[in-house]
Write an enzyme that holds these catalytic residues in place. Sequence first.
Site, PDB file in Angstrom:
ATOM      1  N   ASP A  32       0.850  -1.191   0.000  1.00  0.00           N
ATOM      2  CA  ASP A  32       0.000   0.000   0.000  1.00  0.00           C
ATOM      3  C   ASP A  32       0.888   1.244   0.000  1.00  0.00           C
ATOM      4  O   ASP A  32       1.897   1.286   0.703  1.00  0.00           O
ATOM      5  CB  ASP A  32      -0.898  -0.018   1.240  1.00  0.00           C
ATOM      6  CG  ASP A  32      -2.027   0.989   1.155  1.00  0.00           C
ATOM      7  OD1 ASP A  32      -1.742   2.200   1.090  1.00  0.00           O
ATOM      8  OD2 ASP A  32      -3.193   0.570   1.161  1.00  0.00           O
ATOM      9  N   ILE A  33       0.520   2.264  -0.775  1.00  0.00           N
ATOM     10  CA  ILE A  33       1.330   3.486  -0.830  1.00  0.00           C
ATOM     11  C   ILE A  33       1.106   4.381   0.393  1.00  0.00           C
ATOM     12  O   ILE A  33       1.864   5.318   0.605  1.00  0.00           O
ATOM     13  CB  ILE A  33       1.096   4.294  -2.127  1.00  0.00           C
ATOM     14  CG1 ILE A  33      -0.352   4.767  -2.223  1.00  0.00           C
ATOM     15  CG2 ILE A  33       1.511   3.503  -3.348  1.00  0.00           C
ATOM     16  CD1 ILE A  33      -0.589   5.796  -3.302  1.00  0.00           C
ATOM     17  N   ASN A  36     -13.087  -3.661   2.493  1.00  0.00           N
ATOM     18  CA  ASN A  36     -14.074  -2.593   2.594  1.00  0.00           C
ATOM     19  C   ASN A  36     -14.988  -2.689   1.376  1.00  0.00           C
ATOM     20  O   ASN A  36     -14.507  -2.814   0.255  1.00  0.00           O
ATOM     21  CB  ASN A  36     -13.384  -1.232   2.633  1.00  0.00           C
ATOM     22  CG  ASN A  36     -12.485  -1.086   3.843  1.00  0.00           C
ATOM     23  OD1 ASN A  36     -12.843  -1.474   4.942  1.00  0.00           O
ATOM     24  ND2 ASN A  36     -11.304  -0.536   3.638  1.00  0.00           N
ATOM     25  N   GLY A  85     -15.557   2.853   3.650  1.00  0.00           N
ATOM     26  CA  GLY A  85     -14.194   3.359   3.487  1.00  0.00           C
ATOM     27  C   GLY A  85     -13.497   2.908   2.221  1.00  0.00           C
ATOM     28  O   GLY A  85     -12.307   3.167   2.049  1.00  0.00           O
ATOM     29  N   GLN A  86     -14.200   2.220   1.321  1.00  0.00           N
ATOM     30  CA  GLN A  86     -13.569   1.803   0.073  1.00  0.00           C
ATOM     31  C   GLN A  86     -13.313   3.029  -0.788  1.00  0.00           C
ATOM     32  O   GLN A  86     -14.221   3.836  -1.022  1.00  0.00           O
ATOM     33  CB  GLN A  86     -14.449   0.794  -0.680  1.00  0.00           C
ATOM     34  CG  GLN A  86     -13.784   0.244  -1.917  1.00  0.00           C
ATOM     35  CD  GLN A  86     -14.631  -0.806  -2.635  1.00  0.00           C
ATOM     36  OE1 GLN A  86     -15.773  -1.063  -2.273  1.00  0.00           O
ATOM     37  NE2 GLN A  86     -14.056  -1.393  -3.663  1.00  0.00           N
ATOM     38  N   HIS A 142     -10.456  -5.698  -3.228  1.00  0.00           N
ATOM     39  CA  HIS A 142      -9.116  -5.953  -2.689  1.00  0.00           C
ATOM     40  C   HIS A 142      -9.209  -6.244  -1.194  1.00  0.00           C
ATOM     41  O   HIS A 142     -10.140  -5.821  -0.522  1.00  0.00           O
ATOM     42  CB  HIS A 142      -8.157  -4.780  -2.963  1.00  0.00           C
ATOM     43  CG  HIS A 142      -8.601  -3.469  -2.418  1.00  0.00           C
ATOM     44  ND1 HIS A 142      -9.596  -2.707  -3.022  1.00  0.00           N
ATOM     45  CD2 HIS A 142      -8.192  -2.761  -1.344  1.00  0.00           C
ATOM     46  CE1 HIS A 142      -9.768  -1.586  -2.333  1.00  0.00           C
ATOM     47  NE2 HIS A 142      -8.935  -1.598  -1.307  1.00  0.00           N
ATOM     48  N   HIS A 170      -7.043  -5.985   2.342  1.00  0.00           N
ATOM     49  CA  HIS A 170      -5.902  -5.408   3.051  1.00  0.00           C
ATOM     50  C   HIS A 170      -5.326  -6.468   3.977  1.00  0.00           C
ATOM     51  O   HIS A 170      -6.084  -7.159   4.670  1.00  0.00           O
ATOM     52  CB  HIS A 170      -6.339  -4.220   3.918  1.00  0.00           C
ATOM     53  CG  HIS A 170      -6.883  -3.068   3.152  1.00  0.00           C
ATOM     54  ND1 HIS A 170      -6.148  -1.935   2.896  1.00  0.00           N
ATOM     55  CD2 HIS A 170      -8.104  -2.858   2.602  1.00  0.00           C
ATOM     56  CE1 HIS A 170      -6.888  -1.078   2.216  1.00  0.00           C
ATOM     57  NE2 HIS A 170      -8.084  -1.618   2.026  1.00  0.00           N
TER      58      HIS A 170
END
Length: 114
Positions: free
Chosen positions: A31-32, A87, A93-94, A100, A102
Site C-alpha cells: 500500500d502506498i 471494505n 471506506g472503500q 481488494h 488489506h
Amino acid sequence: MSADCLFCKIGRKEIPAKLVYEDPEVFAFEDINPQGPTHLLICPKKHFSSLHEAVAGDQAVLGKMALVAAELARERKLESGYRTVMNTGAGAGQTVFHLHMHLLGGRDMAWPPG
C-alpha cells in the site's frame, strides 16, 4: 480487467507498484499509504468493484485471496497477529473500486476498528 481501474493498471504493470506476489488469478502489492509496518493489498486480476458484486463463480478467487494473505503473513513473520479487511462501498471506506483485501500487521490493533 478494466481499462480505467487503478488496480487493473497496476495488475497490468502500466502503473508502478511494489508487487510482492503474482499468479494467474491474484496479485499483491504494498500500500502506498501504509497503516502499519505491513500493509499489503491483495487483488484478483478479474475486475469487480467490490465484494457486493461477487457471485458463486468467484468462490475460488476469493478463497485464493485469503490463502495468499496467509502465505504473505507467514513470509513476514506476523505470528503475533494480523488483520485482513475488505471494505465494501464508500460508506465502509472503500476508495478504489476494485475488490481488494488489506493485510495489516506488525503492530497491535484496537477493536472495534473504525
